[in-house]
Write an enzyme that holds these catalytic residues in place. Structure first.
Site: not given
Ligand code: BG6
Length: 518
Positions: A204-205, A267
């Site tokens: 989960d990034h 997230h």
């Molecule tokens: C991704 C979603 O996991 O996270 C995207 O699939 C979203 O829709 C993105 O834009 C948001 O990530 P960050 O790091 O830009 O907040």
């Protein structure tokens, strides 16, 4: 109010801590499935480059790209060189870039083609010899989710996942991990037939973001916050994950997923669980994840009646963002022109445990909101006694602690202060900590730490099977009700606004309102 001056503190000490060396990752070969895709281009390759820059990639290392694209090995290397030049921080370190390209290989093939896994196996054996890697393989599945189980099964059949003492095999699985509770359970079952749980790294990034990791440090390395981190002092918690972008080129995926699936079980519930969890007994992977899992289990899945009153969905219409006209969701490429997919969601969650009983957690996320901002707001209860007669109590602000996750990473605390003058009047002021003031800004994709952790076998920041399933248990009842009752008023918010009116009403009904984000 100006930020705290860093020169009041021993900044060199902080810098020294930062310089402390991290040990290089284990010697290994990283195999990237989906090596020609966007994630590889924009995140994985620049992250590997940044790890190289920080001197933590192992000396014995190689990367194998696996994709369907018609590319020769040289063309793949050229493409990666271009990716590095475009997406890695400047100036480019050409020695490092060459070093990476020398150990970059390509397998062209369909993920469903069994014979290609023989090719992969032969190549890996050859590379182990050439680069002196000991048979440690890290497979990264940067592919569409319908290939996750298929690739794992092929790897298993070719014994490419078998571990032995001194030789590890790990698989990183991207999101979406399933599309509801049943599919997530089925996917867990399928991959667990081949892999043991400790070989699976569900990524989960959000957990790669420094400020997300800092939630734990903030809470548990400071003695002053934990005693008030509970229902006695906290009125409610808000989590906002706002994006000003629309769906870009991802309409095909997004129109099937929607905002709830895309952002909440992963997230946003990560942010909630880190904010709400009990102190773990250590920072060991299972100790931390056990506590996060307890929170996820304590969030009660809503009944169908509760879905109607606690869940809000929205879809953006055309509008204006940053002075530019932007199209409606239904007019985006690859989106059904009659789509009922939500691009905004707000939920009121209740955590049923002793710490959080009666403290609502309001969450909201959406595309085409006025700005990109992720933050967690802890709103404290008001002071109990009206001492300042000239300032009516309803004008006295609440104390707010805001964790700014991105951009402008930092933490701010709002409290009341005396407005200078002959009478006692109270006004809200902010005490701000900004990451950049103390630590500068380090170019990072957010994937560096996560890739490094996979290579050293630290699964703390990755999702266990039970956590993923618990996340889906919370949102699946909402999906079910929404499927049964299609929305009647889509599109219901203009691009460039903070979502549909109902999201404000969700809090207004409880006598609250979303923190105004400037
Ligand atoms: C991704 C979603 O996991 O996270 C995207 O699939 C979203 O829709 C993105 O834009 C948001 O990530 P960050 O790091 O830009 O907040």
């Amino acid at each position: 109010m100006p930020a705290l001056q860093t020169d009041q503190y021993d900044v060199s000490e902080v810098a020294e801590l930062r310089e402390e060396r991290t040990r290089p990752a284990d010697s290994c070969i990283m195999v990237i499935f989906g090596a020609a895709g966007d994630l590889t281009t924009r995140k994985l390759i620049p992250a590997l480059y940044n790890l190289g820059k920080s001197d933590v990639l192992p000396k014995e290392f190689a990367i194998v790209g696996f994709a369907l694209d018609e590319l020769t090995q040289q063309q793949f290397r050229d493409k990666v060189r271009d990716d590095i030049e475009q997406f890695a921080p400047k100036p480019i370190d050409h020695t490092l870039c060459d070093w990476l390209l020398e150990r970059l290989y390509y397998v062209r093939g369909d993920f469903r083609d069994d014979a290609k896994y023989d090719d992969l196996k032969n190549l890996l054996a050859e590379l182990d010899e050439r680069h002196h890697t000991p048979g440690n393989y890290l497979y990264y599945l940067a592919v569409a989710s319908n290939f996750f189980a298929e690739i794992v099964k092929h790897l298993g059949r070719k014994q490419l996942t078998s571990e032995e003492p001194g030789r590890w095999r790990r698989v990183v699985i991207e999101k979406p991990f399933g599309s509801d509770l049943e599919s997530a359970k089925a996917l867990n079952r399928e991959i667990q037939e081949v892999l043991s749980e400790k070989q699976i790294y569900r990524i989960d990034h959000y957990l790669g973001k420094e400020t997300v990791q800092n939630i734990l440090v903030f809470r548990f390395s400071n003695g002053i916050f934990e005693p008030i981190w509970n229902r006695r002092y906290i009125d409610h918690v808000e989590v906002t994950v706002a994006e000003s972008l629309g769906v870009e080129s991802r309409g095909g995926y997004y129109d099937n997923a929607g905002a709830l699936r895309d952002m909440v079980p992963n997230h946003i519930l990560q942010l909630v669980s880190l904010t709400a969890m009990e102190p773990p007994i250590s920072f060991g992977a299972d100790a931390v994840r056990d506590e996060q899992a307890k929170i996820l289990h304590a969030i009660q899945p809503p009944t169908p009646e509760e879905v109607l009153t606690r869940a809000v969905r929205g879809q953006y219409d055309e509008g204006v963002i940053d002075g530019k006209h932007v199209p409606a969701y239904r007019a985006e490429p690859f989106v059904n022109p009659n789509s009922n997919t939500e691009t905004f969601v707000a939920l009121k969650l209740a955590i049923d445990n002793w710490r959080w009983a009666d403290v609502p957690f309001y969450i909201r996320t959406g595309k085409r909101l006025p700005k990109r901002v992720t933050e967690i707001t802890i709103q404290f209860r008001r002071a109990p006694f009206v001492l300042f007669r000239d300032t009516p109590v309803n004008k006295l602000g609440h104390n707010l602690l805001v964790m700014h996750i991105q951009p402008d990473e930092g933490i701010s605390l709002r409290f009341g202060a005396k407005i200078p003058g002959p009478t006692v009047r109270v006004g809200p002021v902010n005490m701000d900590f900004k990451y950049v003031d103390y630590f500068g800004s380090e170019p990072s994709t957010g994937y560096e730490r996560l890739l490094y952790d996979c290579m050293v076998g630290d699964a703390t920041l990755f999702q266990r099977a039970d956590m993923v399933e618990a996340g889906w248990s919370i949102v699946t009842p909402v999906l079910d009700v929404w499927r049964a009752l299609p929305p009647r008023n889509f599109p219901n918010y203009r691009a460039g606004t903070w979502g549909p009116r109902e999201a404000d009403e969700l809090m207004k009904r409880d006598g609250r309102h979303w923190r105004e984000i400037e």
